[in-house]
Enzyme design. Structure first.
Site, PDB file in Angstrom:
ATOM      1  N   GLU A 210       0.827  -1.218   0.000  1.00  0.00           N
ATOM      2  CA  GLU A 210       0.000   0.000   0.000  1.00  0.00           C
ATOM      3  C   GLU A 210       0.857   1.263   0.000  1.00  0.00           C
ATOM      4  OE1 GLU A 210      -4.301  -1.059   2.021  1.00  0.00           O
ATOM      5  OE2 GLU A 210      -2.844  -0.018   3.256  1.00  0.00           O
TER       6      GLU A 210
ATOM      7  N   HIS B 133      10.213 -25.797  -1.302  1.00  0.00           N
ATOM      8  CA  HIS B 133       9.727 -26.896  -2.128  1.00  0.00           C
ATOM      9  C   HIS B 133       8.650 -26.428  -3.101  1.00  0.00           C
ATOM     10  CE1 HIS B 133      11.982 -29.788   0.339  1.00  0.00           C
ATOM     11  NE2 HIS B 133      11.767 -28.887   1.287  1.00  0.00           N
TER      12      HIS B 133
ATOM     13  N   LYS C 183     -13.661  -0.780  -3.499  1.00  0.00           N
ATOM     14  CA  LYS C 183     -14.662  -0.499  -2.458  1.00  0.00           C
ATOM     15  C   LYS C 183     -15.860   0.248  -3.052  1.00  0.00           C
ATOM     16  CE  LYS C 183     -11.704  -0.104   1.629  1.00  0.00           C
ATOM     17  NZ  LYS C 183     -11.202   0.860   2.602  1.00  0.00           N
TER      18      LYS C 183
HETATM   19  O1  PA5 Z   1      -3.093   1.376   5.994  1.00  0.00           O
HETATM   20  C1  PA5 Z   1      -4.271   1.688   5.925  1.00  0.00           C
HETATM   21  O2  PA5 Z   1      -4.664   2.841   6.182  1.00  0.00           O
HETATM   22  C2  PA5 Z   1      -5.342   0.677   5.536  1.00  0.00           C
HETATM   23  O3  PA5 Z   1      -4.807  -0.519   5.154  1.00  0.00           O
HETATM   24  C3  PA5 Z   1      -6.298   0.454   6.684  1.00  0.00           C
HETATM   25  O4  PA5 Z   1      -5.574   0.035   7.808  1.00  0.00           O
HETATM   26  C4  PA5 Z   1      -7.370  -0.585   6.404  1.00  0.00           C
HETATM   27  O5  PA5 Z   1      -7.995  -0.305   5.184  1.00  0.00           O
HETATM   28  C5  PA5 Z   1      -8.430  -0.603   7.509  1.00  0.00           C
HETATM   29  O6  PA5 Z   1      -9.024   0.645   7.637  1.00  0.00           O
HETATM   30  P1  PA5 Z   1     -10.023   0.986   8.818  1.00  0.00           P
HETATM   31  O7  PA5 Z   1      -9.254   0.942  10.095  1.00  0.00           O
HETATM   32  O8  PA5 Z   1     -10.517   2.373   8.525  1.00  0.00           O
HETATM   33  O9  PA5 Z   1     -11.096  -0.057   8.801  1.00  0.00           O
END
Ligand code: PA5
Length: 423
Positions: free
Chosen positions: A274, A295, A409
């Protein structure tokens, strides 16, 4: 001794001069991280003052839960559960409630299995969500509130639910209204950088882990990054992988001979996936647990396309000793193992793999820790977080956003709201 980063024969891949140049640039970016104002509210994780808040409340509630709960359900996804899960799963085995995970899947089977495991037990839950818009934790919190409402009085239920969210969020509103303990998800900390906030600190304390030692690990790494960035593993790691990326190495496999690091690898994949994967750029992060994956992926690592970086995560002390007693007469061809410890076998397998993959043309790096401990996790998390922040800047992408995640999303929410199969 703290975390050590070793570079295996980088001469074949990088020139000394270019490495020094990139390190100097990365060190300057790193220094800038600590000097910068934070108008975008994304750098709250740099210091423990900005992240490790509400420690007294965390310790007190965790103690209560450790005494009263048989099951503790940690509800969160991505950055809202990965750091805690990485440490808890690596260090489990202490007395205390069983930790179960929800909020991270839409599989009805998986959710049902967790609900089944909760039946008849004394249950506490911690719901963690930064924005409280994510489907998995949102839908699971609904189910859990219904589940608890059928089993506990409103007062008892309020005692058993802890929520971690941002100030002003809908989740905070619910917590205040219902009387749940509310822990801060600091506004200036993104999910994947939240390892030193209540997001992870609270579950770790409930699991009986030493959050003081964990924060000491973080502080020791912060000292290195802030005061001697050019020598810090964070800066060296960011520089090497950035240079390799420029030469076509666009996949990085984090490999460990320690299965207890499995969830740390998952956390690392999220951080870098990310953090860097945007604007058609980024090193694709993948993970392997050896010797099992030797393996399968081992073949590709040794002999496939040469666009791979391999980053080993090594622990000196495997945490247990298990020698094989001699057994003459078995006739199984394994007599050379008589008296040998599995710890030694694992080390030999790692050394052999490290050598073979380097000879096969894979640039290899190695992070090494003495043992799997809270301190080591604190250091590793912090070095990787700084490295990702520096790397994003070297690559020219914003390491703190994840706009790409929003695309699926939007489409999913539209389908769910209109109850249709396709948009
Ligand atoms: O790094 C990030 O911001 C994302 O991966 C969030 O942690 C993840 O999408 C979860 O988000 P939230 O805590 O709003 O549910």
């Amino acid at each position: 001794m703290g975390v050590i980063l070793e570079l295996g024969d980088m001469e074949g891949f990088l020139g000394q001069e270019e490495l020094e140049g990139r390190k100097a640039r990365a060190a300057e970016i790193c220094r800038g991280l600590y000097r910068r104002e934070d108008p975008g509210q994304v750098l709250g994780w740099r210091t423990s003052e900005g992240s490790a808040v509400q420690l007294d409340e965390i310790r007190k509630k965790a103690e209560e839960i450790r005494k009263e709960a048989q099951v503790f359900v940690l509800v969160g996804v991505g950055g809202s559960n990965q750091a805690a899960r990485a440490v808890i799963e690596a260090m489990k085995g202490r007395p205390g409630p069983e930790v179960l995970y929800l909020g991270n899947t839409l599989s009805p089977y998986s959710v049902y299995e967790v609900l089944k495991a909760m039946e008849g037990k004394s249950v506490y839950i911690n719901v963690i969500a930064k924005n409280f818009e994510t489907l998995e934790p949102g839908s699971h919190f609904r189910i859990l509130r219904q589940w608890m409402g059928k089993r506990y009085s409103p007062k008892e239920m309020a005692k058993r639910i802890v929520v971690t969210g941002t100030a002003g969020s809908r989740l905070e509103g619910i917590a205040r209204r219902e009387g749940y303990l509310f822990l801060q998800f600091p506004v200036a900390v993104g999910g994947r950088y939240s390892a030193f906030t209540p997001v992870a600190l609270f579950p770790l304390a409930v699991a009986g882990l030493d959050i003081g030692a964990y924060l000491e690990g973080m502080e020791s790494a912060r000292g290195e990054c802030q005061n001697r960035p050019e020598a810090s593993p964070a800066v060296i790691y960011a520089s090497v992988r950035n240079l390799l990326y420029g030469k076509g190495y666009d996949i990085e496999v984090m490999a460990s001979f320690e299965p207890r690091f499995g969830f740390l690898e998952k956390w690392w994949m999220q951080l870098f996936g990310e953090g860097e994967g945007k604007e058609k750029k980024g090193i694709f992060p993948a993970a392997a647990i050896y010797s099992e994956d030797l393996h399968s992926l081992g073949q590709y690592m040794q002999d496939g396309r040469r666009n791979l970086i391999e980053t080993f995560l090594t622990v000196q002390d495997g945490g247990a000793s298990l020698p094989i007693e001699p057994c003459p007469g078995y006739g199984d061809g394994f007599d050379y193992l008589d008296g040998m410890d599995f710890g030694r076998m694992n080390k030999v397998a790692e050394a052999a793999t490290w050598n073979a993959h380097r000879q096969g043309g894979v640039p290899c790096l190695r992070f090494q820790v003495d043992e799997i401990s809270e301190q080591a996790f604190g250091e590793l998390f912090y070095y990787f977080m700084v490295s990702c922040a520096v790397s994003g800047e070297l690559m020219g992408v914003d390491p703190f956003g994840q706009e790409g995640v929003e695309a699926y999303k939007r489409s999913m929410f539209a389908m769910l709201r209109h109850n249709v199969e396709e948009d």
